[in-house]
Design an enzyme around this catalytic site. Sequence first.
Site, mmCIF file in Angstrom:
data_model
loop_
_atom_site.group_PDB
_atom_site.id
_atom_site.type_symbol
_atom_site.label_atom_id
_atom_site.label_comp_id
_atom_site.label_asym_id
_atom_site.label_seq_id
_atom_site.Cartn_x
_atom_site.Cartn_y
_atom_site.Cartn_z
ATOM 1 N N ASP A 13 -18.467 23.244 4.693
ATOM 2 C CA ASP A 13 -17.016 23.415 4.828
ATOM 3 C C ASP A 13 -16.625 24.634 5.645
ATOM 4 O O ASP A 13 -15.566 25.245 5.429
ATOM 5 C CB ASP A 13 -16.346 23.494 3.433
ATOM 6 C CG ASP A 13 -16.623 22.257 2.611
ATOM 7 O OD1 ASP A 13 -16.783 21.178 3.214
ATOM 8 O OD2 ASP A 13 -16.681 22.369 1.375
ATOM 9 N N GLY A 15 -15.855 24.639 8.748
ATOM 10 C CA GLY A 15 -14.877 24.293 9.788
ATOM 11 C C GLY A 15 -15.553 23.581 10.964
ATOM 12 O O GLY A 15 -15.049 23.620 12.095
ATOM 13 N N LYS A 16 -16.661 22.918 10.675
ATOM 14 C CA LYS A 16 -17.451 22.261 11.735
ATOM 15 C C LYS A 16 -16.623 21.211 12.477
ATOM 16 O O LYS A 16 -16.653 21.136 13.700
ATOM 17 C CB LYS A 16 -18.710 21.598 11.118
ATOM 18 C CG LYS A 16 -19.653 22.604 10.457
ATOM 19 C CD LYS A 16 -20.800 21.919 9.752
ATOM 20 C CE LYS A 16 -20.417 21.157 8.509
ATOM 21 N NZ LYS A 16 -19.957 21.989 7.370
ATOM 22 N N LYS A 18 -13.445 20.962 12.959
ATOM 23 C CA LYS A 18 -12.459 21.546 13.874
ATOM 24 C C LYS A 18 -13.123 21.991 15.184
ATOM 25 O O LYS A 18 -12.625 21.695 16.275
ATOM 26 C CB LYS A 18 -11.759 22.747 13.210
ATOM 27 C CG LYS A 18 -10.932 23.494 14.236
ATOM 28 C CD LYS A 18 -10.207 24.717 13.797
ATOM 29 C CE LYS A 18 -9.797 25.458 15.076
ATOM 30 N NZ LYS A 18 -8.785 26.456 14.921
ATOM 31 N N GLY A 40 -17.148 16.153 4.597
ATOM 32 C CA GLY A 40 -15.720 15.959 4.847
ATOM 33 C C GLY A 40 -15.332 16.920 5.945
ATOM 34 O O GLY A 40 -15.277 18.130 5.725
ATOM 35 N N HIS A 41 -15.152 16.410 7.145
ATOM 36 C CA HIS A 41 -14.866 17.272 8.303
ATOM 37 C C HIS A 41 -13.405 17.095 8.710
ATOM 38 O O HIS A 41 -12.994 15.999 9.099
ATOM 39 C CB HIS A 41 -15.809 16.922 9.463
ATOM 40 C CG HIS A 41 -17.242 17.235 9.151
ATOM 41 N ND1 HIS A 41 -18.267 17.041 10.034
ATOM 42 C CD2 HIS A 41 -17.820 17.759 8.037
ATOM 43 C CE1 HIS A 41 -19.405 17.420 9.484
ATOM 44 N NE2 HIS A 41 -19.164 17.857 8.261
ATOM 45 N N THR A 129 -21.751 15.241 -4.783
ATOM 46 C CA THR A 129 -20.479 14.597 -4.451
ATOM 47 C C THR A 129 -20.412 13.178 -5.019
ATOM 48 O O THR A 129 -19.421 12.476 -4.816
ATOM 49 C CB THR A 129 -20.294 14.535 -2.913
ATOM 50 O OG1 THR A 129 -21.424 13.831 -2.373
ATOM 51 C CG2 THR A 129 -20.208 15.924 -2.302
ATOM 52 N N GLN A 223 -22.867 19.517 6.025
ATOM 53 C CA GLN A 223 -23.227 20.510 4.997
ATOM 54 C C GLN A 223 -23.461 21.876 5.657
ATOM 55 O O GLN A 223 -22.854 22.155 6.673
ATOM 56 C CB GLN A 223 -24.456 20.056 4.183
ATOM 57 C CG GLN A 223 -24.185 18.872 3.263
ATOM 58 C CD GLN A 223 -24.133 17.534 3.959
ATOM 59 O OE1 GLN A 223 -25.080 17.153 4.624
ATOM 60 N NE2 GLN A 223 -23.038 16.812 3.810
ATOM 61 N N THR A 300 -14.079 15.749 -2.264
ATOM 62 C CA THR A 300 -13.922 15.530 -3.709
ATOM 63 C C THR A 300 -12.666 16.182 -4.284
ATOM 64 O O THR A 300 -12.307 15.903 -5.430
ATOM 65 C CB THR A 300 -15.139 16.106 -4.461
ATOM 66 O OG1 THR A 300 -15.234 17.497 -4.138
ATOM 67 C CG2 THR A 300 -16.415 15.403 -4.065
#
Length: 424
Positions: A13, A15-16, A18, A40-41, A129, A223, A300
Amino acid sequence: MKVDVLLGLQWGDEGKGKIVDVLTPEYDYIARFQGGPNAGHTLEFDQKKFVLHTIPSGIFRDNVLNIIGNGVVIDPVVLKIEIEKLIAVGVPVKDRLIFSKKAHLILPSHRLLDAASETAKGKNKIGSTLKGIGPTYMDKTGRNGLRVGDILEPDFKSKYDTLVEKHVGILKHFEGFEFNLAELEGPWMEGIEFMRQFTIVDSEHYINKVIKSGKSVLAEGAQGTMLDIDFGTYPFVTSSNTITAGTCTGLGVPPTKIGKVIGIFKAYCTRVGSGPFPTELLDEVGEKIRQEGREFGSTTGRPRRCGWIDIPQLKYAIMINGVSELSMMKADILSVFDTIRICTHYNVNGNITDEFPFSICNQSIEPIYKDVPGWNCDLTALHSYDNAPMELKQYVSLLEELLEVPITIVSVGPDRSQTLKTKH
Ligand code: GDP
Ligand code: IMO
Ligand code: MG
């Protein structure tokens, strides 16, 4: 050309999504090499927000093809929903997306196994998850898995039945775990049918031809390094190699063809799920970061654990990945603090070290902090790094000194446009 890699240096998380979206115009192909719908990107542009789980983050741009590599695990149910949402807003997904025949499939029974295993672990659960990631990779290494290429074969259904039979046998051993597999199978088979209309290729051949022809490829990690199966905070990790080496095995790209490695980190640190987190703040400061940074999971919705930036951890990640440049994300979130803390070392049972230790789960690690002045001003409307406040520039320079890698991007908001290039 060589394949550039962009990956997370913390616990995910960072910020990949973006930054992949920001960099996509520089590339011909964007390729995911591991993970699956546990990711979740988030991408924001033109006042719109999208969260991608399986699809590479280049999908919104023209003239770019997106590859789901062999190292990825795919849940056809999640995939179909994701693609339908994109098509509904006018994204021509079919023209822009390519699947590897060797990517593994997440079965409904993999999801059940994930849930059963987590329930059985009780307070020791990984905090997965629940997307079936662990059981799917277990079947891959156990040589039982089903792959995308199998859906094109006449014996697909019988292979599916054999694997499900095995799973049901295992599920029976989880006492009290109730499940209704039949109701999950219909949507899954619909997802398989849906996938058949897409381009499915021998992606290792495909990608090597692409490289040879001089086209550019950006590999998008999911991840983060501290969730890597080998080098993360085991056992509180995911089940794939999230590191640069994962690009080679997850796409079929030889190590000699890896170019730039762009490592992404937040100006502070977060983690979702269980496991050690040396700089975690369990006080009101951690809560303030969570509220300011809207630190709730993209997949999640779980609250993310928050803490200060951790240099020993980042140095470790930079070493493992061979990072050549850095992107620092969410600088705007730290605007609320007069003083910002940087963990430069750990005190591990009286030993001062900046090396990330092996048994991080079983011993107390006390972070040693250096305090620096905050910038205390809104960064979100900045358009040039030249106009950034002096304290932010000092923070960036100090991190560059400690990490020994240049920070080329500073992100000051979730939108595509809120991205500052530091070097000219
Ligand atoms: P990923 O999994 O690495 O792609 O990251 P996520 O999308 O799960 O989480 C990053 C979150 O931070 C998302 O909600 C992004 O929209 C948001 N974000 C990214 N960069 C920035 C930034 O510089 N500032 C702020 N405020 N939010 C950001
Ligand atoms: P992106 O790509 C943050 C975490 C889970 C759990 C552990 C194992 O959005 O950065 P899994 O479902 O993989 O078996 O869960 O890993 N995790 C993530 N944390 N970002 C992610 O992806 C994650 N994917 C998995 O919370 O602790
Ligand atoms: Mg995420």
